[in-house]
Structure formats: C-alpha cells, structure tokens
Design an enzyme around this catalytic site. Sequence first.
Site, PDB file in Angstrom:
ATOM      1  CG  ASP A  60     -61.633  10.901 -32.264  1.00 30.67           C
ATOM      2  OD1 ASP A  60     -61.694   9.650 -32.285  1.00 30.67           O
ATOM      3  OD2 ASP A  60     -62.647  11.616 -32.295  1.00 30.67           O
ATOM      4  CG  ASN A  87     -56.499   2.836 -21.954  1.00 32.71           C
ATOM      5  OD1 ASN A  87     -56.646   1.963 -21.098  1.00 32.71           O
ATOM      6  ND2 ASN A  87     -57.133   4.008 -21.903  1.00 32.71           N
ATOM      7  CE1 TYR A 166     -65.538  -2.742 -23.718  1.00 32.73           C
ATOM      8  CE2 TYR A 166     -65.880  -4.738 -22.445  1.00 32.73           C
ATOM      9  CZ  TYR A 166     -65.137  -3.609 -22.717  1.00 32.73           C
ATOM     10  OH  TYR A 166     -63.996  -3.340 -21.992  1.00 32.73           O
ATOM     11  CE  LYS A 170     -62.232  -3.716 -24.876  1.00 32.51           C
ATOM     12  NZ  LYS A 170     -61.217  -2.676 -25.167  1.00 32.51           N
ATOM     13  CB  THR A 201     -63.301   3.326 -15.222  1.00 30.03           C
ATOM     14  OG1 THR A 201     -63.995   2.435 -16.101  1.00 30.03           O
ATOM     15  CG2 THR A 201     -62.001   2.689 -14.751  1.00 30.03           C
TER      16      THR A 201
HETATM   17  N1  LIG Z   1     -63.091  -0.609 -16.523  1.00 35.13           N
HETATM   18  C1  LIG Z   1     -63.097  -1.938 -16.706  1.00 35.13           C
HETATM   19  O1  LIG Z   1     -63.616  -2.703 -15.889  1.00 35.13           O
HETATM   20  C2  LIG Z   1     -62.430  -2.527 -17.917  1.00 35.13           C
HETATM   21  C3  LIG Z   1     -62.302  -3.914 -17.990  1.00 35.13           C
HETATM   22  C4  LIG Z   1     -61.692  -4.478 -19.097  1.00 35.13           C
HETATM   23  C5  LIG Z   1     -61.219  -3.658 -20.090  1.00 35.13           C
HETATM   24  N2  LIG Z   1     -61.358  -2.302 -20.009  1.00 35.13           N
HETATM   25  C6  LIG Z   1     -60.830  -1.486 -21.096  1.00 35.13           C
HETATM   26  O2  LIG Z   1     -59.938  -0.536 -20.550  1.00 35.13           O
HETATM   27  C7  LIG Z   1     -59.841   0.578 -21.440  1.00 35.13           C
HETATM   28  C8  LIG Z   1     -59.977   1.858 -20.656  1.00 35.13           C
HETATM   29  O3  LIG Z   1     -61.277   1.899 -20.124  1.00 35.13           O
HETATM   30  P1  LIG Z   1     -61.664   2.617 -18.741  1.00 35.13           P
HETATM   31  O4  LIG Z   1     -62.363   1.611 -17.928  1.00 35.13           O
HETATM   32  O5  LIG Z   1     -60.518   3.342 -18.205  1.00 35.13           O
HETATM   33  O6  LIG Z   1     -62.801   3.602 -19.286  1.00 35.13           O
HETATM   34  P2  LIG Z   1     -62.991   5.195 -19.210  1.00 35.13           P
HETATM   35  O7  LIG Z   1     -62.673   5.681 -17.841  1.00 35.13           O
HETATM   36  O8  LIG Z   1     -64.329   5.432 -19.777  1.00 35.13           O
HETATM   37  O9  LIG Z   1     -61.858   5.741 -20.190  1.00 35.13           O
HETATM   38  C9  LIG Z   1     -61.937   5.524 -21.581  1.00 35.13           C
HETATM   39  C10 LIG Z   1     -60.963   6.457 -22.251  1.00 35.13           C
HETATM   40  O10 LIG Z   1     -61.039   6.228 -23.666  1.00 35.13           O
HETATM   41  C11 LIG Z   1     -61.196   7.495 -24.283  1.00 35.13           C
HETATM   42  N3  LIG Z   1     -61.813   7.397 -25.601  1.00 35.13           N
HETATM   43  C12 LIG Z   1     -63.041   6.951 -25.931  1.00 35.13           C
HETATM   44  N4  LIG Z   1     -63.243   7.075 -27.253  1.00 35.13           N
HETATM   45  C13 LIG Z   1     -62.115   7.620 -27.770  1.00 35.13           C
HETATM   46  C14 LIG Z   1     -61.699   8.000 -29.060  1.00 35.13           C
HETATM   47  N5  LIG Z   1     -62.502   7.855 -30.128  1.00 35.13           N
HETATM   48  N6  LIG Z   1     -60.456   8.502 -29.224  1.00 35.13           N
HETATM   49  C15 LIG Z   1     -59.644   8.662 -28.164  1.00 35.13           C
HETATM   50  N7  LIG Z   1     -59.979   8.361 -26.907  1.00 35.13           N
HETATM   51  C16 LIG Z   1     -61.201   7.839 -26.720  1.00 35.13           C
HETATM   52  C17 LIG Z   1     -62.019   8.302 -23.307  1.00 35.13           C
HETATM   53  O11 LIG Z   1     -61.949   9.681 -23.611  1.00 35.13           O
HETATM   54  P3  LIG Z   1     -63.142  10.718 -23.216  1.00 35.13           P
HETATM   55  O12 LIG Z   1     -62.885  11.129 -21.795  1.00 35.13           O
HETATM   56  O13 LIG Z   1     -62.943  11.823 -24.198  1.00 35.13           O
HETATM   57  O14 LIG Z   1     -64.435   9.991 -23.372  1.00 35.13           O
HETATM   58  C18 LIG Z   1     -61.303   7.925 -22.024  1.00 35.13           C
HETATM   59  O15 LIG Z   1     -60.104   8.648 -21.895  1.00 35.13           O
HETATM   60  C19 LIG Z   1     -60.924   0.366 -22.498  1.00 35.13           C
HETATM   61  O16 LIG Z   1     -60.351  -0.175 -23.672  1.00 35.13           O
HETATM   62  C20 LIG Z   1     -61.842  -0.652 -21.847  1.00 35.13           C
HETATM   63  O17 LIG Z   1     -62.548  -1.401 -22.799  1.00 35.13           O
HETATM   64  C21 LIG Z   1     -61.959  -1.717 -18.938  1.00 35.13           C
END
Ligand SMILES: NC(=O)c1ccc[n+]([C@@H]2O[C@H](COP(=O)([O-])OP(=O)(O)OC[C@H]3O[C@@H](n4cnc5c(N)ncnc54)[C@H](OP(=O)(O)O)[C@@H]3O)[C@@H](O)[C@H]2O)c1
Length: 250
Positions: A60, A87, A166, A170, A201
């Site tokens: 975490d 990530n 957010y 970033k 996601t």
């Molecule tokens: N999706 C997009 O369009 C997009 C665009 C730009 C950047 N991003 C970035 O990409 C990264 C991944 O996002 P995603 O889109 O794949 O989102 P996601 O599917 O919601 O996955 C987020 C992951 O982060 C984990 N997490 C959250 N809080 C945490 C903590 N305190 N300790 C450890 N793990 C934690 C979540 O675990 P749980 O399952 O336990 O909640 C999940 O595994 C993020 O940094 C996000 O800001 C995403």
Amino acid sequence: MTNMVALITGANKGIGFATARQLGGLGMTVLVGARDAERGRAAQQELRDGGVDAVFVPLDVTDAGSVAAAAKLVEAEYGRLDVLVNNAGIVLADGARGLPSETTVATLRRLYETNVFGVVTVTNALLPLLRRAPAARIVNVSSEVGSIAVMTDPNGALFELTSVPYPSSKAALNMLTAMYAKELRDTPIKVNAANPGYCATDLNGNGGFRTAEQGAEVSVRLATLPADGPSGLLWGFQMDAGGGYGVLPW
Ligand SMILES: NC(=O)c1ccc[n+]([C@@H]2O[C@H](COP(=O)([O-])OP(=O)(O)OC[C@H]3O[C@@H](n4cnc5c(N)ncnc54)[C@H](OP(=O)(O)O)[C@@H]3O)[C@@H](O)[C@H]2O)c1
C-alpha cells in the site's frame, strides 16, 4: 532480457496489470504490488497462468510500514531492483468537475497521499536497491493532464478541463520525475514520466478510448530504455499530435 526484476505498484488491475504482463512477457520477474492480498494473489495467478514469473508483493503506497516491508522483501529475495513502475493512482474530486473553487484540502490530501507522497515513499525505499542494479529504470505513471503547457493551451484538446485535484497531483509527479532524474543524472538510472493516454479502466468508469494494454506499452517502453535513452521526460501518447508517441511538454 532475463533475470531482471521489476516492481509495479497497483499491479492487480488496469494499466499496472497490463504492464506486469508485458514486462513478464519480456522475461522479467514481475513483483505484483497490490494493497489487497486477495486481488494481488488473483493477479499473480492470472499472470502465472499466462506464463509470467509473477510474485505478489503486499504494498500500500500510502502506508510507510507496508512500503518498508516490501523493500525488505525485495532485498531479501533479489538483492536489487532493475525496474520500478510507480503506477498506483487514484482519482478524487469535489463536485462533478473538481473545479478549483469547489476543491477541499481534505480531498487534495487524500489524493496526494497516493499519487504524490506514495511515489516518494516507494521510490526512496527502493532507491538503494535500484542503485545496485546495473542500469535501473524508474517509470512514474503520470498524465498529460499534469502538463501545465497542455492544460493551458487554448488550441489543445484539454483546454475545457478545469479540474484541480487529479491534474495538480500529476503536475507534482511530473516535477518529482524531473528532479529525481536530475539528482540521478550521473548514474545509469533513468527516471521518466509516462503518459498512457486515456485508457478504459476502473479509474474512469472504463470510459477511455485506449486499452489498458496500449497504456501499458508506454510504461514498458520507458522501463526498457537503452543506455543512451533519455531521462527526465514526460513521454507517451500525444493526443494533440494525432495519437502517436513522443515527448510531451511539462
Ligand atoms: N486510465 C487512464 O486513462 C489513465 C490516464 C493517465 C494516467 N493514468 C494513470 O495510470 C495509473 C494506473 O491507473 P489505471 O487507469 O490502471 O487505474 P485502475 O484500474 O483504477 O488501477 C489503479 C491501481 O492502483 C491501485 N492503488 C490505488 N491506491 C493504491 C494504494 N494506496 N496502494 C497501492 N495500490 C493502490 C489500485 O488498487 P485497488 O484495486 O486495490 O484499488 C489499482 O491496482 C494511475 O497512476 C493513473 O493515474 C491512467
């Protein structure tokens, strides 16, 4: 590319899971950082079923004790770390749009705990092990919404977005990336920020127009940069440039 060890935070789903699968596909041992044991073990199993050498690591990023325990585990089992992908990330906002005038400090604190402070906690805990690798790579999964240049470009696709929590988290992550890269410029370690693009996601109700696998490609490219590759960049999907990959302005 065998025998390399990669730790991905938030690797149980979304872009992090896809990153683990792709780095594993390159022959790396992937340490599946996840805050929930059940979700972490399920991801480990799915990756192993796909032929990946995956190991669930309880992590975490907002819990210093959890991060320290993860670092201890990595040191005991592997003695070094070749790739760290910061990530894990969350989205929070007050009101529908997260407007500055509606934003509470409580929301910012909660969001920054994960998206900003968590990255510092994890990176500093793992840095001694990254220094032991021949040529470590750190990837901070950021976003174009953290680019002040992109967000304030009146001709850009994101100009109508006026959210604070957010994007500002970033933007802070982008500065962290640039400063870590500067501190480490005389080492083989490269530190870059990834822009995955808008990926479907759970983070955005699966509304993105790219897949998690496509988003993960960006992290993988930065995690596998050659010795003459760049450090201290925001790199990845370029919406305003027609959808290719390249350097984005800070
Ligand atoms: N999706 C997009 O369009 C997009 C665009 C730009 C950047 N991003 C970035 O990409 C990264 C991944 O996002 P995603 O889109 O794949 O989102 P996601 O599917 O919601 O996955 C987020 C992951 O982060 C984990 N997490 C959250 N809080 C945490 C903590 N305190 N300790 C450890 N793990 C934690 C979540 O675990 P749980 O399952 O336990 O909640 C999940 O595994 C993020 O940094 C996000 O800001 C995403």
